[in-house]
Structures are given as structure tokens and as C-alpha cells.
Scaffold this active site. Structure first.
Site, PDB file in Angstrom:
ATOM      1  N   THR A   1      35.195  34.847  35.910  1.00  0.00           N
ATOM      2  CA  THR A   1      34.128  33.926  35.496  1.00  0.00           C
ATOM      3  C   THR A   1      32.801  34.634  35.259  1.00  0.00           C
ATOM      4  O   THR A   1      32.052  34.265  34.343  1.00  0.00           O
ATOM      5  CB  THR A   1      33.922  32.855  36.595  1.00  0.00           C
TER       6      THR A   1
ATOM      7  N   ASP B   1      41.494  36.293  33.036  1.00  0.00           N
ATOM      8  CA  ASP B   1      41.276  35.321  34.101  1.00  0.00           C
ATOM      9  C   ASP B   1      42.209  35.785  35.219  1.00  0.00           C
ATOM     10  O   ASP B   1      43.402  36.018  34.976  1.00  0.00           O
ATOM     11  CB  ASP B   1      41.672  33.922  33.598  1.00  0.00           C
TER      12      ASP B   1
ATOM     13  N   SER C   1      43.801  34.502  37.421  1.00  0.00           N
ATOM     14  CA  SER C   1      45.035  33.764  37.703  1.00  0.00           C
ATOM     15  C   SER C   1      46.211  34.364  36.929  1.00  0.00           C
ATOM     16  O   SER C   1      47.361  34.064  37.230  1.00  0.00           O
ATOM     17  CB  SER C   1      44.881  32.270  37.425  1.00  0.00           C
TER      18      SER C   1
ATOM     19  N   THR D   1      37.613  35.380  40.749  1.00  0.00           N
ATOM     20  CA  THR D   1      37.677  35.035  42.172  1.00  0.00           C
ATOM     21  C   THR D   1      39.030  34.455  42.584  1.00  0.00           C
ATOM     22  O   THR D   1      39.398  34.525  43.758  1.00  0.00           O
ATOM     23  CB  THR D   1      36.575  34.022  42.550  1.00  0.00           C
ATOM     24  N   ASP D   2      39.763  33.876  41.622  1.00  0.00           N
ATOM     25  CA  ASP D   2      40.974  33.135  42.011  1.00  0.00           C
ATOM     26  C   ASP D   2      41.967  33.998  42.796  1.00  0.00           C
ATOM     27  O   ASP D   2      42.561  33.524  43.769  1.00  0.00           O
ATOM     28  CB  ASP D   2      41.663  32.540  40.779  1.00  0.00           C
TER      29      ASP D   2
ATOM     30  N   ARG E   1      55.739  29.609  54.703  1.00  0.00           N
ATOM     31  CA  ARG E   1      54.518  29.126  55.359  1.00  0.00           C
ATOM     32  C   ARG E   1      54.886  27.927  56.222  1.00  0.00           C
ATOM     33  O   ARG E   1      55.139  26.822  55.735  1.00  0.00           O
ATOM     34  CB  ARG E   1      53.479  28.757  54.305  1.00  0.00           C
TER      35      ARG E   1
ATOM     36  N   GLN F   1      50.433  27.864  57.973  1.00  0.00           N
ATOM     37  CA  GLN F   1      49.581  27.132  57.025  1.00  0.00           C
ATOM     38  C   GLN F   1      48.152  27.008  57.543  1.00  0.00           C
ATOM     39  O   GLN F   1      47.282  26.531  56.823  1.00  0.00           O
ATOM     40  CB  GLN F   1      50.169  25.738  56.769  1.00  0.00           C
TER      41      GLN F   1
HETATM   42  N1  ASP Z   1      39.575  31.564  36.997  1.00  0.00           N
HETATM   43  C1  ASP Z   1      38.556  32.551  37.297  1.00  0.00           C
HETATM   44  C2  ASP Z   1      39.238  33.864  37.605  1.00  0.00           C
HETATM   45  O1  ASP Z   1      39.779  34.028  38.657  1.00  0.00           O
HETATM   46  C3  ASP Z   1      37.739  32.086  38.458  1.00  0.00           C
HETATM   47  C4  ASP Z   1      36.572  32.979  38.839  1.00  0.00           C
HETATM   48  O2  ASP Z   1      36.453  34.117  38.450  1.00  0.00           O
HETATM   49  O3  ASP Z   1      35.750  32.467  39.621  1.00  0.00           O
HETATM   50  O4  ASP Z   1      39.272  34.743  36.770  1.00  0.00           O
END
Ligand code: ASP
Length: 329
Positions: A11, A54, A56, A86-87, A233, A266
């Protein structure tokens, strides 16, 4: 002092498109303006990956790509910052930690919840914090800086999809919290390291969450065909519905067939102890491996790391309880 920034996507460097946020911001220009007039002006080099993702979409091959780039560039800088989505940043941080135990220079990952062009974005404070951590002179190994906290790479987890304090290390204290001055803690986490690790490869390791009412037939179907290993989990300290007919047998059969079954919890903050309750005792007896206090990200990436080293079930069971990079204990 020189820092190299590897930009992998996420992001932080995204812009709005008709299909949603996607890479496209002028990171180089922004970085130049951000650091102008600071002690780091001219001391930072940006390396942009050819295919920005991204996170993900990240897979073990992407972790290996970062590891390879860092190794190839080791002599070019004193420390490194990795800009990452961040994902799955917590997975990347664990994966890098195992592969880079002998690297000897700080590697700090960071990202942002808002793109750099948004008013009030956390991009600038996160990147400058990561740079400050990387230049601190502390032996950090691999760490994540995010939301005013510096966190150990093998202990970190993403806790919020929106908050600026989006990461935490639930089992151990932060390495540092920002302020004037920063407050540092040595969590005393050490690992035995790993000499000449083989590259990460993609492995067939499902992560299965149990929920009340799961049947043995459903669990058996999820384990057919047999994966290379599985993370189960379970509840609390590693409990399963042991009164559900055949359920523990399904797990025992998988272990007998040579599939390492790692039981995680979990709970956000956990210490898995199989056999503490009768509801987990059958798993221990069957040869399942408890994850003790490891995060899910540390468990999953450790399994992929060990499988990538060519290890079989017994060696994996042995190594899951030993700290390679401060992930356990
Ligand atoms: N979907 C984004 C990623 O992980 C989320 C982020 O960076 O905050 O690339």
C-alpha cells in the site's frame, strides 16, 4: 552510514486505480523530498523490484527473491530496509529471519496502512522509523518497524487491517518503542542460526482452523490428498473436540502416514501444551507437535523453511522446538 531500501510493493507506494489500489506512486521523488535536509539525505539508495506486488500475492519464491537480493547487495550498505505490503509482512519477516541468521546486518521491514500520497498517511513515519532503527547500531537481525514500535521478526503478527498500530508481538516485548529518546528492550531471544540454508520452495502446507462442530469426515477430507505437513489451529493450549468420534484418529493417521502435524492455537497469545487437558492428550500421544509460543506466521514459515531444507518428519519434529532465530521459547 548507508542504507539500501528494497521496494517490493504494498500500500505504501500504491495509487488509486479503477480496479482499486495498485502500485504506481513516485516513490523515488517522495523519498528524496522526505529525506532532504536530514542526516540521511544522499545516504539512501532505493532498489525497486521489477514486479511490485500486493503482498497477498507473496509466496515462498518471493521471500527467496528478497533473501537473494539482500545477499547480493550485502556489501553495498550498512543496513537494509524492505518496503513490503502489510498483509503478509509478518510471514516475510519470519521467513527472512530463518534464512538470514548469518547475514550480520540489520534488515527492517515496514509498510503502511495508507499510501504515501494520502493526507495523514503513516507512510512517512513508518519509513523514517525503519531507517532510524536500521541505523541504530543495535544488532536487530530481522525486525519490523510499524506504528511507533520495533518488533522482532519471528515474533510479529498483523493485528489490525486499519489501525496505524497494526502489528504486535503478543508473546514478547517490543525491541523498541519510539520517543525522544527511543526506549529499547532486549527480549533475550536467541537462536542457533542456520548455516547455508537452501532456498525456499513452495510447499503443500495447509493451515486448518477448527471450529465447534467439525466432524472427523470433514477433517479427513481436508487432509486428502496428504499434504507435506499441516498446521492445525486448535483451541486454547492445543485442544480439539476429542469426543467427536474418529477425529483424533484422523490426526493420528496423518502422523502415521508421515505428515508432520503441528498444533497451534487460535489464541492471539498462546503457549501450546498438548496433554495439559484430556482434549489435547490424544494429539500428543499420536505424535502431533505442539507449537508452544510461536506465532502462526513463525510456525508456517518454519515448516516451509525446514521442508525446503529437505527434512523428513522426525527432523521436523526435532527442529520445531529449537529456536533458529528467536522464534520459540
Ligand atoms: N494489500 C496490501 C499489501 O499487503 C496491504 C498493505 O500493504 O497495507 O500489499
Amino acid at each position: 552510514m548507508k542504507v539500501e531500501i528494497l521496494y517490493t510493493g504494498g500500500t505504501l507506494g500504491m495509487v488509486d486505480t479503477p480496479q482499486g489500489l495498485a502500485p504506481g506512486a513516485d516513490l523515488e521523488g517522495w523519498l528524496h523530498r522526505l529525506l532532504a535536509g536530514t542526516e540521511l539525505a544522499g545516504g539512501v539508495e532505493l532498489v525497486t523490484f521489477d514486479h511490485l506486488i500486493d503482498s497477498s500475492n507473496a509466496a515462498p519464491e518471493d521471500w527467496q527473491h528478497i533473501v537473494d537480493e539482500l545477499r547480493a547487495r550485502r556489501e553495498e550498505a550498512d543496513s537494509f530496509v524492505v518496503l513490503h505490503g502489510t498483509d503478509t509482512m509478518a510471514y516475510a519477516a519470519s521467513a527472512l529471519s530463518y534464512a538470514l541468521t548469518g547475514f550480520g546486518k540489520p534488515v527492517v521491514l515496514t509498510g503502511a496502512q495508507y499510501p504515501l500520497g494520502v493526507l495523514g498517511s503513516d507512510a512517512a513515519p513508518n519509513l523514517t522509523g525503519a531507517l532510524r532503527a536500521a541505523l541504530s547500531g543495535e544488532s536487530l537481525g530481522v525486525a519490523i518497524f510499524f506504528g511507533q514500535k520495533l518488533l522482532r521478526g519471528t515474533r510479529v503478527t498483523k493485528t489490525s487491517s486499519w489501525a496505524f498500530q497494526g502489528f504486535d508481538s503478543p508473546g514478547v516485548p517490543e525491541l523498541a518503542v519510539t520517543g525522544a529518546p527511543w526506549k529499547w528492550t532486549d527480549p533475550g531471544l536467541r537462536g542457533c542460526g542456520w548455516v547455508s540454508p537452501r532456498p525456499y520452495r513452495r510447499c503443500d502446507v495447509p493451515v486448518l482452523d477448527l471450529a465447534p462442530g467439525i466432524t472427523a469426515a470433514r477433517l479427513a477430507a481436508l487432509l486428502d490428498p496428504r499434504p507435506e505437513a499441516v498446521v492445525l489451529r486448535a483451541f486454547g493450549v492445543g485442544n480439539v473436540p476429542n469426543e467427536e468420534p474418529g477425529l483424533v484418529d484422523v490426526i493420528a493417521d496423518a502422523v502415521t502416514a508421515g505428515v508432520p502435524v503441528v498444533v497451534a492455537s487460535q489464541c492471539h497469545q498462546a503457549d501450546v501444551r498438548l496433554g495439559h487437558y484430556e482434549a489435547g492428550w490424544g494429539l500428543a500421544r499420536a505424535g502431533a507437535i505442539g507449537s508452544t509460543d510461536m506465532t502462526l506466521e513463525a510456525v508456517y514459515t518454519k515448516l516451509v523453511f525446514l521442508l525446503s531444507q529437505g527434512m523428513g518428519p522426525d527432523e521436523i519434529a526435532h527442529w520445531m522446538g529449537i529456536s533458529i532465530a528467536g522464534e520459540v521459547g
